[in-house]
Design a protein around this motif. Structure first.
Motif, PDB file in Angstrom:
ATOM      1  N   SER A  38      -3.429  -7.033  -2.883  1.00 56.93           N
ATOM      2  CA  SER A  38      -4.530  -6.668  -3.768  1.00 56.93           C
ATOM      3  C   SER A  38      -4.059  -6.641  -5.211  1.00 56.93           C
ATOM      4  O   SER A  38      -3.020  -6.070  -5.521  1.00 56.93           O
ATOM      5  N   GLU A  39      -4.851  -7.226  -6.058  1.00 60.03           N
ATOM      6  CA  GLU A  39      -4.561  -7.217  -7.486  1.00 60.03           C
ATOM      7  C   GLU A  39      -4.863  -5.851  -8.106  1.00 60.03           C
ATOM      8  O   GLU A  39      -4.365  -5.517  -9.171  1.00 60.03           O
ATOM      9  N   LEU A  40      -5.673  -5.047  -7.440  1.00 62.86           N
ATOM     10  CA  LEU A  40      -6.131  -3.776  -7.985  1.00 62.86           C
ATOM     11  C   LEU A  40      -5.156  -2.655  -7.631  1.00 62.86           C
ATOM     12  O   LEU A  40      -5.016  -2.276  -6.458  1.00 62.86           O
ATOM     13  N   LEU A  41      -4.479  -2.135  -8.630  1.00 61.25           N
ATOM     14  CA  LEU A  41      -3.573  -1.011  -8.430  1.00 61.25           C
ATOM     15  C   LEU A  41      -4.397   0.199  -7.993  1.00 61.25           C
ATOM     16  O   LEU A  41      -5.388   0.540  -8.623  1.00 61.25           O
ATOM     17  N   GLY A  42      -3.994   0.815  -6.895  1.00 66.78           N
ATOM     18  CA  GLY A  42      -4.715   1.966  -6.374  1.00 66.78           C
ATOM     19  C   GLY A  42      -5.567   1.651  -5.160  1.00 66.78           C
ATOM     20  O   GLY A  42      -6.145   2.558  -4.560  1.00 66.78           O
ATOM     21  N   TRP A  43      -5.654   0.384  -4.768  1.00 72.54           N
ATOM     22  CA  TRP A  43      -6.416   0.017  -3.558  1.00 72.54           C
ATOM     23  C   TRP A  43      -5.601   0.510  -2.369  1.00 72.54           C
ATOM     24  O   TRP A  43      -4.494   0.039  -2.109  1.00 72.54           O
ATOM     25  N   PHE A 101      -9.125   1.544   7.114  1.00 70.68           N
ATOM     26  CA  PHE A 101     -10.215   1.733   6.165  1.00 70.68           C
ATOM     27  C   PHE A 101      -9.692   1.439   4.775  1.00 70.68           C
ATOM     28  O   PHE A 101      -8.681   2.002   4.359  1.00 70.68           O
ATOM     29  N   HIS A 102     -10.371   0.576   4.067  1.00 72.50           N
ATOM     30  CA  HIS A 102     -10.043   0.315   2.669  1.00 72.50           C
ATOM     31  C   HIS A 102     -10.649   1.458   1.862  1.00 72.50           C
ATOM     32  O   HIS A 102     -11.830   1.772   2.011  1.00 72.50           O
ATOM     33  N   VAL A 103      -9.834   2.080   1.028  1.00 73.48           N
ATOM     34  CA  VAL A 103     -10.292   3.152   0.151  1.00 73.48           C
ATOM     35  C   VAL A 103      -9.975   2.674  -1.259  1.00 73.48           C
ATOM     36  O   VAL A 103      -8.819   2.619  -1.670  1.00 73.48           O
ATOM     37  N   VAL A 104     -11.044   2.310  -1.973  1.00 73.84           N
ATOM     38  CA  VAL A 104     -10.875   1.557  -3.212  1.00 73.84           C
ATOM     39  C   VAL A 104     -11.474   2.317  -4.394  1.00 73.84           C
ATOM     40  O   VAL A 104     -12.681   2.599  -4.400  1.00 73.84           O
ATOM     41  N   ALA A 138       1.702   6.077  -6.245  1.00 73.31           N
ATOM     42  CA  ALA A 138       1.717   6.724  -4.937  1.00 73.31           C
ATOM     43  C   ALA A 138       2.217   8.157  -5.041  1.00 73.31           C
ATOM     44  O   ALA A 138       1.652   9.079  -4.447  1.00 73.31           O
ATOM     45  N   THR A 139       3.280   8.344  -5.811  1.00 68.71           N
ATOM     46  CA  THR A 139       3.842   9.683  -5.994  1.00 68.71           C
ATOM     47  C   THR A 139       2.832  10.590  -6.689  1.00 68.71           C
ATOM     48  O   THR A 139       2.636  11.748  -6.294  1.00 68.71           O
ATOM     49  N   ARG A 140       2.166  10.070  -7.700  1.00 70.50           N
ATOM     50  CA  ARG A 140       1.145  10.839  -8.436  1.00 70.50           C
ATOM     51  C   ARG A 140      -0.023  11.207  -7.518  1.00 70.50           C
ATOM     52  O   ARG A 140      -0.468  12.361  -7.511  1.00 70.50           O
ATOM     53  N   LEU A 141      -0.520  10.244  -6.748  1.00 74.05           N
ATOM     54  CA  LEU A 141      -1.646  10.517  -5.846  1.00 74.05           C
ATOM     55  C   LEU A 141      -1.235  11.473  -4.732  1.00 74.05           C
ATOM     56  O   LEU A 141      -2.008  12.353  -4.342  1.00 74.05           O
ATOM     57  N   GLY A 142      -0.011  11.294  -4.223  1.00 74.34           N
ATOM     58  CA  GLY A 142       0.487  12.190  -3.183  1.00 74.34           C
ATOM     59  C   GLY A 142       0.565  13.635  -3.672  1.00 74.34           C
ATOM     60  O   GLY A 142       0.185  14.570  -2.949  1.00 74.34           O
ATOM     61  N   ALA A 143       1.041  13.835  -4.900  1.00 74.92           N
ATOM     62  CA  ALA A 143       1.113  15.181  -5.468  1.00 74.92           C
ATOM     63  C   ALA A 143      -0.295  15.771  -5.637  1.00 74.92           C
ATOM     64  O   ALA A 143      -0.512  16.955  -5.381  1.00 74.92           O
TER      65      ALA A 143
END
Length: 150
Positions: A38-43, A101-104, A138-143
């Motif tokens: 995916s080109e979209l960071l955060g997909w 599940f794609h979470v976009v 990923a680290t930011r979202l995980g926190a």
């Protein structure tokens, strides 16, 4: 009994060695990973930790946890990325493919031509974000997910 030829199950088998982008969040039933291709960071993709191919095959416990994960991820996207909307998609058309599940996160400035189902236009494109960028996100979202549990 281990499933052969399943990318998701193969990744799950080496869970402790996965990079942050492959284990953004998890519990005993679900794992959150950054999508590949995916080109979209955060997909992200939300995958059951056991081999499941159809939504109807989820246990009641997995189904309840699925709903909680979807809402938590949408909240984290809104808080951390400022996204006005989160797309959650499950199509499952590839034969023998592990349920996911794609979470976009839909960016505020998303090209109107790529809104709704056309968001899949971001798949199959070159990935401009290097692994370090995905791992940092990923680290930011995980926190942020951890803070939701406090």
């Amino acid at each position: 009994m281990p499933v052969t030829d399943c990318y998701t199950c193969d990744r799950e088998a080496e869970f402790d060695q996965l990079p942050p982008r492959e284990r953004i969040g998890h519990d005993s039933l679900w794992r959150v990973s950054h999508a590949t291709g995916s080109e979209l960071l955060g997909w992200l993709v939300l995958v059951p930790r056991r081999h499941v191919m159809e939504v109807a095959d989820l246990t009641d416990e997995e189904a309840a946890a699925l709903g909680r994960w979807q809402v938590r991820l949408a909240r984290v996207f809104a808080q951390e990325l400022g996204t006005p909307k989160t797309y959650i998609i499950e199509l499952g058309e590839a034969p023998g493919f592990h349920l996911h599940f794609h979470v976009v996160p839909r960016p505020v400035d998303l090209d109107p031509e790529l809104r709704g189902p056309k968001i899949f236009g971001y798949l199959g494109r070159p990935e401009p974000a290097e692994s370090p960028a995905r791992d940092a996100l990923a680290t930011r979202l995980g926190a942020a997910l951890d803070r939701l549990n406090e």
